[in-house]
Design a protein around this motif. Structure first.
Motif, PDB file in Angstrom:
ATOM      1  N   THR A  11       0.854  -1.180   0.000  1.00 33.54           N
ATOM      2  CA  THR A  11       0.000   0.000   0.000  1.00 33.54           C
ATOM      3  C   THR A  11       0.896   1.237   0.000  1.00 33.54           C
ATOM      4  N   ARG A  12       0.294   2.392  -0.292  1.00 36.90           N
ATOM      5  CA  ARG A  12       1.095   3.619  -0.240  1.00 36.90           C
ATOM      6  C   ARG A  12       1.619   3.849   1.170  1.00 36.90           C
ATOM      7  N   GLN A  13       0.797   3.578   2.189  1.00 32.57           N
ATOM      8  CA  GLN A  13       1.247   3.766   3.572  1.00 32.57           C
ATOM      9  C   GLN A  13       2.439   2.863   3.886  1.00 32.57           C
ATOM     10  N   GLU A  14       2.400   1.617   3.422  1.00 32.73           N
ATOM     11  CA  GLU A  14       3.519   0.704   3.658  1.00 32.73           C
ATOM     12  C   GLU A  14       4.784   1.204   2.962  1.00 32.73           C
ATOM     13  N   TRP A  15       4.627   1.706   1.729  1.00 30.45           N
ATOM     14  CA  TRP A  15       5.795   2.239   1.038  1.00 30.45           C
ATOM     15  C   TRP A  15       6.360   3.441   1.794  1.00 30.45           C
ATOM     16  N   GLU A  16       5.495   4.337   2.260  1.00 26.86           N
ATOM     17  CA  GLU A  16       5.985   5.527   2.954  1.00 26.86           C
ATOM     18  C   GLU A  16       6.690   5.166   4.255  1.00 26.86           C
ATOM     19  N   GLN A  17       6.206   4.139   4.938  1.00 29.19           N
ATOM     20  CA  GLN A  17       6.908   3.666   6.135  1.00 29.19           C
ATOM     21  C   GLN A  17       8.268   3.076   5.768  1.00 29.19           C
ATOM     22  N   LEU A  18       8.303   2.318   4.680  1.00 31.48           N
ATOM     23  CA  LEU A  18       9.568   1.738   4.234  1.00 31.48           C
ATOM     24  C   LEU A  18      10.522   2.833   3.770  1.00 31.48           C
ATOM     25  N   TYR A  19       9.989   3.829   3.042  1.00 37.77           N
ATOM     26  CA  TYR A  19      10.843   4.935   2.595  1.00 37.77           C
ATOM     27  C   TYR A  19      11.420   5.704   3.780  1.00 37.77           C
ATOM     28  N   ALA A  20      10.639   5.863   4.842  1.00 39.12           N
ATOM     29  CA  ALA A  20      11.153   6.560   6.022  1.00 39.12           C
ATOM     30  C   ALA A  20      12.386   5.840   6.567  1.00 39.12           C
ATOM     31  N   ARG A  21      12.346   4.499   6.525  1.00 43.49           N
ATOM     32  CA  ARG A  21      13.509   3.729   6.974  1.00 43.49           C
ATOM     33  C   ARG A  21      14.664   3.871   5.989  1.00 43.49           C
ATOM     34  N   VAL A  22      14.360   3.865   4.689  1.00 42.80           N
ATOM     35  CA  VAL A  22      15.395   4.082   3.677  1.00 42.80           C
ATOM     36  C   VAL A  22      16.092   5.416   3.929  1.00 42.80           C
ATOM     37  N   SER A  23      15.313   6.439   4.183  1.00 42.19           N
ATOM     38  CA  SER A  23      15.867   7.769   4.401  1.00 42.19           C
ATOM     39  C   SER A  23      16.775   7.795   5.631  1.00 42.19           C
ATOM     40  N   GLN A  24      16.367   7.104   6.697  1.00 46.65           N
ATOM     41  CA  GLN A  24      17.217   7.021   7.889  1.00 46.65           C
ATOM     42  C   GLN A  24      18.551   6.346   7.562  1.00 46.65           C
ATOM     43  N   ILE A  25      18.496   5.292   6.766  1.00 47.51           N
ATOM     44  CA  ILE A  25      19.718   4.560   6.422  1.00 47.51           C
ATOM     45  C   ILE A  25      20.632   5.417   5.553  1.00 47.51           C
ATOM     46  N   ASP A  27      20.865   8.630   5.598  1.00 47.45           N
ATOM     47  CA  ASP A  27      21.425   9.690   6.440  1.00 47.45           C
ATOM     48  C   ASP A  27      22.445   9.168   7.446  1.00 47.45           C
ATOM     49  N   ASP A  28      22.294   7.903   7.878  1.00 44.72           N
ATOM     50  CA  ASP A  28      23.201   7.352   8.885  1.00 44.72           C
ATOM     51  C   ASP A  28      23.389   5.855   8.685  1.00 44.72           C
ATOM     52  N   PRO A  29      24.124   5.459   7.636  1.00 42.81           N
ATOM     53  CA  PRO A  29      24.279   4.024   7.342  1.00 42.81           C
ATOM     54  C   PRO A  29      25.013   3.253   8.433  1.00 42.81           C
ATOM     55  N   GLN A  30      25.822   3.927   9.243  1.00 36.22           N
ATOM     56  CA  GLN A  30      26.553   3.235  10.306  1.00 36.22           C
ATOM     57  C   GLN A  30      25.625   2.720  11.407  1.00 36.22           C
ATOM     58  N   ALA A  31      24.425   3.290  11.488  1.00 32.49           N
ATOM     59  CA  ALA A  31      23.499   2.899  12.558  1.00 32.49           C
ATOM     60  C   ALA A  31      22.897   1.515  12.333  1.00 32.49           C
ATOM     61  N   VAL A  32      23.061   0.931  11.140  1.00 33.01           N
ATOM     62  CA  VAL A  32      22.410  -0.347  10.842  1.00 33.01           C
ATOM     63  C   VAL A  32      23.413  -1.461  10.545  1.00 33.01           C
ATOM     64  N   ILE A  33      24.665  -1.276  10.925  1.00 39.82           N
ATOM     65  CA  ILE A  33      25.690  -2.245  10.514  1.00 39.82           C
ATOM     66  C   ILE A  33      25.531  -3.614  11.174  1.00 39.82           C
ATOM     67  N   ASP A  34      24.694  -3.717  12.200  1.00 34.24           N
ATOM     68  CA  ASP A  34      24.523  -5.011  12.873  1.00 34.24           C
ATOM     69  C   ASP A  34      23.081  -5.503  12.892  1.00 34.24           C
ATOM     70  N   VAL A  35      22.162  -4.836  12.203  1.00 32.78           N
ATOM     71  CA  VAL A  35      20.751  -5.179  12.371  1.00 32.78           C
ATOM     72  C   VAL A  35      20.405  -6.544  11.775  1.00 32.78           C
ATOM     73  N   CYS A  36      21.217  -7.051  10.851  1.00 30.71           N
ATOM     74  CA  CYS A  36      20.971  -8.381  10.283  1.00 30.71           C
ATOM     75  C   CYS A  36      22.099  -9.363  10.603  1.00 30.71           C
ATOM     76  N   ARG A  62      26.216  -4.875   4.322  1.00 29.24           N
ATOM     77  CA  ARG A  62      26.226  -3.622   5.088  1.00 29.24           C
ATOM     78  C   ARG A  62      25.331  -3.705   6.326  1.00 29.24           C
ATOM     79  N   LEU A  63      24.361  -4.622   6.305  1.00 27.40           N
ATOM     80  CA  LEU A  63      23.491  -4.827   7.471  1.00 27.40           C
ATOM     81  C   LEU A  63      24.089  -5.826   8.459  1.00 27.40           C
ATOM     82  N   GLY A  64      25.253  -6.373   8.127  1.00 32.84           N
ATOM     83  CA  GLY A  64      25.903  -7.335   9.015  1.00 32.84           C
ATOM     84  C   GLY A  64      25.540  -8.766   8.747  1.00 32.84           C
ATOM     85  N   GLY A  65      24.763  -9.040   7.681  1.00 33.36           N
ATOM     86  CA  GLY A  65      24.359 -10.397   7.358  1.00 33.36           C
ATOM     87  C   GLY A  65      25.305 -11.067   6.379  1.00 33.36           C
TER      88      GLY A  65
END
Length: 353
Positions: A11-25, A27-36, A62-65
């Protein structure tokens, strides 16, 4: 279990939530180096790929996986005659997410019926490419601020261009989008895409010339004439090189128009365009990596389903599309869906006769 087979699954809402996470990554890719960390992606590439394959590999790393898989089916048990069903049941027993690119339309949908983990469609023949669409929407949003109220030119191979098909379906979720579909008549969008656009009241005009419409465009999405998709070599020879974007042609375009391209290019964008500030295709490729990072983070943490629902066994293909996965994997169930009121194959979207 959520898969990403078609961007229409979101849905558009799901995409916008996913895009918000993309935007965070971004802006700060180092914050997700261990999430996977501890997660594993199986990348099954049945046809050549550079950007998409490398992008998915890099995203998981890059996600640690970790990543395993193949880039040539000849190096897998497919060369011994193993069915797609058996490959997927086996591989999904090892991985947390399966990423697939194949020359068969509907293959990712077929894989999702048998997988114990989420399946991502990284391109299925000339059908769909939803994660390229994530890269496209990320680029437009980051560089223009929004996706609504745009005039978009899609230029080149619109018949076999899976990136174009996915983008059209995605943009149905946004407001006041106008399309100029720029292609030779032989390479116009397939009927199911035209039916989809009419069903969703999307404004579009099919034209054969680029220069007449370029002054109106906010986004110009160039595509390659894909030699590997043509059955008839003469058809390819007639259409190759028909559209070439040059610096001179850009003189008539808006100063803030974006030039996008899913890459690789051959001769449809001349090298003198690369230094124009409107050329965004290399940024688009980088943004695609970040978009895939957000997607893999989301999907790899879903719980496994080690006992998928039983699936009906087919006896012969219902679909007549020679590129449909049902033509080679005849055990697949005869799934049907409606597009614009027409019965279509639920794997490849081709109308059923």
């Amino acid at each position: 279990m959520r898969h990403l087979i078609d961007f229409g699954d979101l849905t558009r809402q799901e995409w916008e939530q996913l895009y918000a996470r993309v935007s965070q990554i971004i802006d700060d890719p180092q914050a997700v180096i261990d999430v996977c960390r501890g997660k594993v992606s199986a990348n099954l590439f049945y046809e050549p790929s550079t950007r998409t394959n490398f992008s998915f590999q890099t995203a998981m790393l890059r996600l640690g996986g970790q990543v395993f898989g193949f880039a040539d089916p000849k190096s897998s048990s497919v060369s011994k005659g193993e069915t797609l069903k058996d490959t997927i049941r086996m591989v999904s027993g090892y991985a947390d997410v399966v990423v697939m690119r194949t020359p068969w339309e509907g293959a990712a949908k077929a894989a999702s019926l048998y997988s114990c983990v989420p399946v991502v469609n990284a391109g299925d023949g000339g059908h769909m490419h939803p994660t390229q669409t994530m890269a496209d929407l990320t680029t437009i949003t980051r560089l223009r601020g929004k996706v609504d109220d745009l005039c978009i030119g899609l230029c080149g191979d619109l018949k076999y261009g899976r990136t174009v098909h996915s983008l059209i379906k995605a943009l149905a979720k946004f407001d006041n989008i106008k399309f100029f579909l720029i292609s030779p008549r032989e390479l116009a969008v397939p009927d199911y895409i035209r039916s989809f656009m009419r069903e969703h009241n999307m404004w579009f005009s099919e034209v054969t010339g680029l220069e007449a419409v370029i002054p109106q465009l906010d986004v110009l999405y160039m595509t390659r004439i894909q030699q590997e998709r043509f059955v008839d070599p003469l058809e390819y020879q007639r259409n190759k090189g028909v559209y070439v974007l040059t610096r001179r042609k850009l003189e008539n375009a808006k100063p803030d128009m974006l030039v996008l391209h899913p890459l690789p290019r051959v001769d449809e964008i001349s090298l003198d365009v690369d230094d124009d500030p409107r050329a965004a295709y290399f940024q688009q490729a980088r943004f695609g990596m970040f978009a895939r990072m957000a997607l893999l983070e989301h999907l790899a943490h879903q719980p496994r389903n080690d006992h998928p629902d039983a699936v009906e066994i087919g006896t012969k293909p219902v679909c007549c599309n020679p590129h449909c996965i049902t033509q080679t994997q005849q055990y697949l169930p005869p799934l049907v869906k409606k597009i614009g009121g027409v019965d279509c194959c639920a794997f490849c979207d081709a109308p059923l006769r």
